[in-house]
Design a protein around this motif. Structure first.
Motif, mmCIF file in Angstrom:
data_model
loop_
_atom_site.group_PDB
_atom_site.id
_atom_site.type_symbol
_atom_site.label_atom_id
_atom_site.label_comp_id
_atom_site.label_asym_id
_atom_site.label_seq_id
_atom_site.Cartn_x
_atom_site.Cartn_y
_atom_site.Cartn_z
ATOM 1 N N ARG A 407 0.855 -1.193 0.000
ATOM 2 C CA ARG A 407 0.000 0.000 0.000
ATOM 3 C C ARG A 407 0.891 1.243 0.000
ATOM 4 N NH1 ARG A 407 -2.895 -3.360 -1.299
ATOM 5 N NH2 ARG A 407 -4.844 -4.138 -0.359
ATOM 6 N N LEU A 408 1.682 1.366 -1.044
ATOM 7 C CA LEU A 408 2.688 2.425 -1.094
ATOM 8 C C LEU A 408 2.070 3.817 -1.036
ATOM 9 C CD1 LEU A 408 5.217 1.044 -3.742
ATOM 10 C CD2 LEU A 408 5.448 1.091 -1.269
ATOM 11 N N GLN A 409 0.963 3.991 -1.740
ATOM 12 C CA GLN A 409 0.364 5.317 -1.778
ATOM 13 C C GLN A 409 -0.188 5.701 -0.411
ATOM 14 O OE1 GLN A 409 -2.724 5.853 -4.698
ATOM 15 N NE2 GLN A 409 -2.453 8.070 -4.744
ATOM 16 N N ALA A 410 -0.862 4.766 0.252
ATOM 17 C CA ALA A 410 -1.395 5.055 1.582
ATOM 18 C C ALA A 410 -0.255 5.315 2.569
ATOM 19 C CB ALA A 410 -2.258 3.890 2.064
ATOM 20 N N ARG A 411 0.803 4.546 2.433
ATOM 21 C CA ARG A 411 1.959 4.720 3.316
ATOM 22 C C ARG A 411 2.570 6.107 3.137
ATOM 23 N NH1 ARG A 411 6.809 0.242 3.124
ATOM 24 N NH2 ARG A 411 7.438 0.331 5.326
ATOM 25 N N ALA A 412 2.741 6.508 1.879
ATOM 26 C CA ALA A 412 3.345 7.822 1.600
ATOM 27 C C ALA A 412 2.454 8.956 2.074
ATOM 28 C CB ALA A 412 3.622 7.953 0.105
ATOM 29 N N GLN A 413 1.148 8.815 1.880
ATOM 30 C CA GLN A 413 0.240 9.882 2.295
ATOM 31 C C GLN A 413 0.207 10.036 3.816
ATOM 32 O OE1 GLN A 413 -3.406 8.761 0.340
ATOM 33 N NE2 GLN A 413 -2.871 9.819 -1.559
ATOM 34 N N GLU A 592 0.692 -0.493 -10.822
ATOM 35 C CA GLU A 592 0.106 0.828 -10.610
ATOM 36 C C GLU A 592 0.460 1.361 -9.232
ATOM 37 O OE1 GLU A 592 -1.989 -1.285 -13.754
ATOM 38 O OE2 GLU A 592 -1.523 -1.802 -11.688
ATOM 39 N N GLU A 593 0.434 0.495 -8.200
ATOM 40 C CA GLU A 593 0.733 0.945 -6.847
ATOM 41 C C GLU A 593 2.208 1.298 -6.705
ATOM 42 O OE1 GLU A 593 -0.925 -2.479 -4.903
ATOM 43 O OE2 GLU A 593 -2.485 -1.261 -3.970
ATOM 44 N N ASN A 594 3.087 0.536 -7.386
ATOM 45 C CA ASN A 594 4.510 0.864 -7.319
ATOM 46 C C ASN A 594 4.793 2.197 -7.984
ATOM 47 O OD1 ASN A 594 5.957 -1.035 -5.855
ATOM 48 N ND2 ASN A 594 5.889 -2.539 -7.526
ATOM 49 N N ALA A 596 2.748 4.717 -8.014
ATOM 50 C CA ALA A 596 2.029 5.803 -7.356
ATOM 51 C C ALA A 596 2.966 6.622 -6.498
ATOM 52 C CB ALA A 596 0.915 5.227 -6.508
#
Length: 596
Positions: A407-413, A592-594, A596
């Motif tokens: 969950r890269l995007q959630a982690r970054a946000q 797509e998640e990578n 993001a």
């Protein structure tokens, strides 16, 4: 080969905190407060801390025994270098000073910087059986004995110093107001110490401090032996605050207090002629004071051409001498905004480009927290170090690390939300100061009773605020504990879930420490944590009445909401870590998640 953009950066200046121990308190309390101020400076990356020696006159300075005091500080710090600014050498036995200094240097791990001068008010010499007009001759004699002792040379009678201190010889600094003194320091290869202010001559009463000190620097540099690196310490009076009006108000109080003392000591002097109603602008100029918001003091310090030539900058709050909590905040703002604009950066921070013309703020929380595994050394994450991973104890390559990478995007946000709320960079849309943000964070984390997060924010608060504020937050969190959520729904089917609960109010004994603004912020945070159903427009009006802007109220509410999210995520991850699924395999992130 591509050249690094940092290749031609100007030399890094060292940043120092200086104190004459003039807090408005008893001697014991002065020593405690300044110890805390030096610890605070160390936590914010300051390189050096300097204390002055004064005999007899508590309004001039509060410390007759600087080496004793610095031994106390050395035991309570790890990295910051400790300097005397200065030892009044004519009034001291040079052999005893040499012995005490060597022992302090050894006990502190080689952190002593030794500043000396002829100083002392003229009347102080009488008690020592000396005449003030003989100070220059005695100073030269004592300094020669000190050098010989540290070098291990025979002393009168044939004895030699034990332990010797040859390592201290290249750490001698000489303070002076005169060209002759600058030349003497240069010829010896010593460091040159320049004062925060100097008397103006009758011929040039309006000369700037740089006008006076630039010639001293020129003389010093010309006298240095070939191949000797210059060491020039420029001391300046600096008081920084987010609120310009508060900074000026405290400056007005402190400078008029100094003016009254100067007028009483010298009835015919300039202070008496100015009178008690002298304009503040005149006092700021006369005392060479830099005061205001970070942007304001950066502009005034950049105009100081002498300061641009020094190797070391040392800031002090004298003769403003504001309250302890304001000193701590000024230290933090100096490290975060002011010093980076003048050529300083933390040793563990990236070097700023040579073309930088704007302040380079250091995100406070990205520098000063302590991890579970490193309780004795500073954790210094970059903006990409994930705070949730730190709090949950997630190791790189572990199963939970793989889960989170899915969950890269959630982690970054989540990380960006943390940085925006608790490690803000200038320019800020909200003027809500960092120490108050951390106070609210420590309070909310304590209410949720998640140990790792609670300790994390409480330790962070300790780097930004006074002990009194930290204790007040601890007390408020203890009396605000509850289960919740409480409150009433609008009349309807959910009314069956209505539940009455305690209504929180800041204790009277802590309100004076917290202030009306922060007290209102804690009340709002408690409301959102335990009584969200009961929130009404009147609660927002209470914040406005306490001095909160609409933007700050939004940021406050976002912070409370973010902390609730962060604490739940950390608690869940720790639970998963303690009870891993035996055959779990982590899902792989999609393309797509990578991306993001």
């Amino acid at each position: 080969m591509n050249q690094s953009p940092f290749l031609h950066s100007p030399p890094r200046k060292r940043l120092g905190f200086f104190s004459r121990l003039l807090d408005q308190a008893s001697a014991a309390e002065r020593y405690r407060l300044v110890t805390e101020q030096i610890q605070h400076a160390e936590a914010h990356g300051f390189d050096t801390a300097w204390v002055a020696q004064h005999h007899f006159h508590e309004a001039e300075g509060g410390l007759p025994a600087p080496l004793v005091f610095l031994s106390h500080v050395a035991a309570r710090t790890q990295r910051i270098r400790l300097g005397t600014g200065i030892v009044t050498l004519p009034m001291e036995n040079p052999i005893r000073v040499a012995e005490d200094a060597v022992v302090l240097d050894l006990l502190s791990g080689g952190r002593l910087e030794f500043g000396v001068g002829t100083g002392g008010t003229p009347e102080s010499f009488t008690a020592f059986g000396l005449r003030s007009d003989d100070r220059a001759r005695i100073y030269a004699q004592h300094l020669a004995v000190l050098r010989n002792a540290w070098a291990g040379l025979p002393l009168p009678g044939g004895d030699r110093l034990y332990p010797a201190g040859p390592q201290l010889l290249p750490r001698i600094w000489q303070a002076t107001f005169s060209a002759a003194g600058a030349e003497r320091a240069g010829l010896a290869g010593d460091g040159l110490m320049l004062s925060r202010t100097q008397p103006r001559s009758a011929e040039a009463p309006d000369a700037s401090l740089a006008d006076i000190q630039n010639p001293l620097i020129d003389t010093y540099l010309a006298a240095l032996p070939a191949g000797t690196a210059p060491r020039i310490l420029g001391s300046r009076t600096l008081f920084v605050a987010e609120d310009r009006q508060r900074a000026l108000q405290l400056a007005d109080v402190g400078l008029r207090r100094s003016l009254a003392r100067a007028a009483a000591a010298n009835p015919g002097g300039p202070a008496s002629q100015w009178g008690p109603d002298a304009p503040l602008a005149q006092l700021l100029a006369a005392y060479d004071v830099h005061v205001g918001t970070p942007d304001e003091v950066i502009a005034s310090l950049r105009a100081d051409t002498a300061l641009a030539r020094v190797t070391d900058i040392s800031f002090q709050v004298h003769s403003i001498d504001p309250p302890h909590a304001d000193i701590l905040r000024s230290i933090a703002l100096t490290a975060q905004y002011v010093a980076p604009a003048l050529g300083w950066w933390r040793d563990d921070a990236p070097v700023p480009p040579a073309t930088a013309s704007a302040p380079v703020p250091v995100p406070a929380l990205a520098r000063f927290f302590w991890s579970d595994a490193l309780m004795t050394s500073a954790w210094n994450p970059s903006e990409t170090d994930d705070v949730i991973d730190q709090l949950a104890g997630i190791q790189p390559g572990s199963h939970l690390d793989a889960v989170r990478r899915h969950r890269l995007q959630a982690r970054a946000q989540a990380q960006q939300s943390y940085l925006a709320l608790l490690a803000p960079r200038a320019p800020l849309s909200s003027q809500w100061p960092l120490n108050e943000r951390l106070a609210v964070a420590a309070f909310v984390a304590a209410l949720h009773q998640q140990p790792q997060v609670q300790r994390f924010y409480r330790d962070a608060l300790a780097t930004q605020a006074s002990l009194a504020l930290g204790k007040a937050i601890d007390g408020e969190a203890a009396q605000g504990l509850a289960r919740g959520p409480y409150g009433q729904y609008p009349q309807g089917p959910l009314s069956a879930e209505d539940q009455a609960g305690p209504v929180y109010a800041v204790a009277a004994q802590n309100r004076a420490v917290l202030g009306e603004r922060l007290s209102a912020g804690l009340a709002h945070a408690h409301l959102l944590a335990f009584h969200p159903r009961d929130a009404k427009p009147a609660h927002l009006q209470a914040l406005l009445d306490a001095g909160w802007s609409a933007t700050d109220i939004v940021v406050l509410s976002q912070l409370v909401s973010f902390l609730a999210f962060q604490i739940r995520v950390v608690a869940g991850l720790r639970l998963l870590q303690a009870h891993p699924a035996p055959s779990a395999s982590a899902p792989q992130p999609t393309a797509e998640e990578n991306a993001a």
